[in-house]
Design a protein around this motif. Structure first.
Motif, PDB file in Angstrom:
ATOM      1  N   UNK A   9     -57.014 -30.127 -62.071  1.00  0.00           N
ATOM      2  CA  UNK A   9     -56.523 -31.266 -63.308  1.00  0.00           C
ATOM      3  C   UNK A   9     -55.976 -32.281 -62.615  1.00  0.00           C
ATOM      4  N   UNK A  10     -55.986 -33.551 -63.126  1.00  0.00           N
ATOM      5  CA  UNK A  10     -55.694 -34.674 -62.753  1.00  0.00           C
ATOM      6  C   UNK A  10     -54.407 -35.321 -63.432  1.00  0.00           C
ATOM      7  N   UNK A  94     -62.236 -29.475 -55.954  1.00  0.00           N
ATOM      8  CA  UNK A  94     -62.919 -30.311 -56.905  1.00  0.00           C
ATOM      9  C   UNK A  94     -61.813 -30.825 -57.946  1.00  0.00           C
ATOM     10  N   UNK A  95     -61.835 -32.226 -58.227  1.00  0.00           N
ATOM     11  CA  UNK A  95     -60.827 -32.712 -59.274  1.00  0.00           C
ATOM     12  C   UNK A  95     -61.673 -32.862 -60.548  1.00  0.00           C
ATOM     13  N   UNK A 104     -59.182 -43.198 -62.751  1.00  0.00           N
ATOM     14  CA  UNK A 104     -58.940 -42.078 -62.125  1.00  0.00           C
ATOM     15  C   UNK A 104     -59.515 -42.296 -60.436  1.00  0.00           C
ATOM     16  N   UNK A 105     -60.563 -43.155 -60.402  1.00  0.00           N
ATOM     17  CA  UNK A 105     -61.330 -43.183 -59.142  1.00  0.00           C
ATOM     18  C   UNK A 105     -60.267 -44.124 -58.264  1.00  0.00           C
ATOM     19  N   UNK A 161     -67.546 -16.550 -55.344  1.00  0.00           N
ATOM     20  CA  UNK A 161     -66.424 -17.644 -55.097  1.00  0.00           C
ATOM     21  C   UNK A 161     -65.100 -16.941 -55.785  1.00  0.00           C
ATOM     22  N   UNK A 162     -63.919 -17.138 -55.063  1.00  0.00           N
ATOM     23  CA  UNK A 162     -62.743 -16.832 -55.903  1.00  0.00           C
ATOM     24  C   UNK A 162     -62.068 -18.459 -56.298  1.00  0.00           C
ATOM     25  N   UNK A 163     -62.082 -18.347 -57.536  1.00  0.00           N
ATOM     26  CA  UNK A 163     -61.868 -19.629 -58.381  1.00  0.00           C
ATOM     27  C   UNK A 163     -60.275 -19.649 -58.575  1.00  0.00           C
ATOM     28  N   UNK A 164     -59.759 -20.889 -58.028  1.00  0.00           N
ATOM     29  CA  UNK A 164     -58.422 -21.147 -58.445  1.00  0.00           C
ATOM     30  C   UNK A 164     -58.109 -22.302 -59.132  1.00  0.00           C
ATOM     31  N   UNK A 165     -57.760 -22.399 -60.371  1.00  0.00           N
ATOM     32  CA  UNK A 165     -57.509 -23.414 -61.335  1.00  0.00           C
ATOM     33  C   UNK A 165     -56.220 -23.839 -61.287  1.00  0.00           C
ATOM     34  N   UNK A 166     -55.765 -25.262 -61.079  1.00  0.00           N
ATOM     35  CA  UNK A 166     -54.605 -25.863 -61.140  1.00  0.00           C
ATOM     36  C   UNK A 166     -54.396 -26.585 -62.503  1.00  0.00           C
ATOM     37  N   UNK A 167     -53.484 -26.525 -63.394  1.00  0.00           N
ATOM     38  CA  UNK A 167     -53.486 -27.496 -64.403  1.00  0.00           C
ATOM     39  C   UNK A 167     -52.278 -27.459 -65.263  1.00  0.00           C
ATOM     40  N   UNK A 168     -52.286 -27.991 -66.374  1.00  0.00           N
ATOM     41  CA  UNK A 168     -51.088 -28.274 -67.299  1.00  0.00           C
ATOM     42  C   UNK A 168     -50.968 -28.302 -68.596  1.00  0.00           C
TER      43      UNK A 168
END
Length: 220
Positions: A9-10, A94-95, A104-105, A161-168
């Motif tokens: 996430x951004x 990937x964002x 964002x860019x 694919x082992x998917x790691x999600x980062x977010x809030x």
């Protein structure tokens, strides 16, 4: 052996605060608070609410908003080192952002190629700002997400694919549900605990590096 990919996430994750909320608070168009509250209580969808909030701002303010976002955004500690770590380990990043391309860019330009950023678009050709939705929900999602993070993950996913999600936040929840592992803070951390989603909390991207290193030993 499985390949690892990180979906991050951004707003509130790469940056310490939510840029859409910061923009709205600063420019304070009438009616934005009610729209924000309606999104958070899920009375309206993220797509509908964000579109309506930006329609309250005139297109003539584009450069002023961009400059505000660039000066206001604070990158979370360790992000640059985190990117170097992922490159060294050949882990794609990937964002996936509910933010808008026009801010964002520029904020991410020193860190991440545009090709690896998935966010909402914008049109300034009319009197007020119009938000575009190039990453809408696929046939497996009916949440009217705007930028649909689980749909993006499904499109990029591979069998190994082992998917790691980062977010809030609430916008990361559906992505977290389909992840193999989640690095979470704030609202998302509470939901991971509530739904028993495999996760660890994080404060900085140094925490994220530490956790991913442990996953490398198990997954690869």
């Amino acid at each position: 052996m499985r390949s690892i990919a990180v979906f991050c996430d951004f707003d509130g994750t790469v940056t310490e605060t939510d840029n859409i909320i910061a923009i709205m608070k600063y420019f304070n168009p009438p009616g934005w608070i009610q729209l924000k509250d309606a999104i958070l209580t899920q009375k309206i969808s993220v797509r509908e609410g964000v579109g309506l909030m930006f329609s309250l701002l005139p297109s003539s303010m584009k450069e002023e908003i961009i400059q505000f976002a660039l000066h206001n955004a604070k990158i979370r500690a360790g992000f640059a080192d985190f990117i170097d770590f992922l490159k060294q380990e050949r882990i794609p990043l990937y964002i996936v952002s509910g933010g808008i391309d026009f801010f964002v860019h520029p904020i991410l330009e020193p860190f991440v190629p545009i090709a690896d950023i998935f966010c909402n678009g914008s049109d300034f050709s009319k009197e007020s700002i119009e938000i575009l939705w190039p990453h809408s929900c696929d046939s497996n999602c009916d949440h009217d997400c705007g930028c649909c993070k689980p749909s993006i993950i499904r499109a990029l996913d591979g069998d190994e694919l082992y998917k790691i999600v980062i977010g809030d936040s609430i916008t990361d929840l559906q992505a977290a549900i389909q992840a193999d592992f989640v690095l979470a803070r704030d609202f998302l951390l509470e939901k991971c605990q509530e739904f028993d989603i495999p996760h660890r909390p994080f404060t900085s991207f140094y925490d994220c590096m530490k956790e991913i290193r442990t996953k490398l030993e198990v997954v690869r």
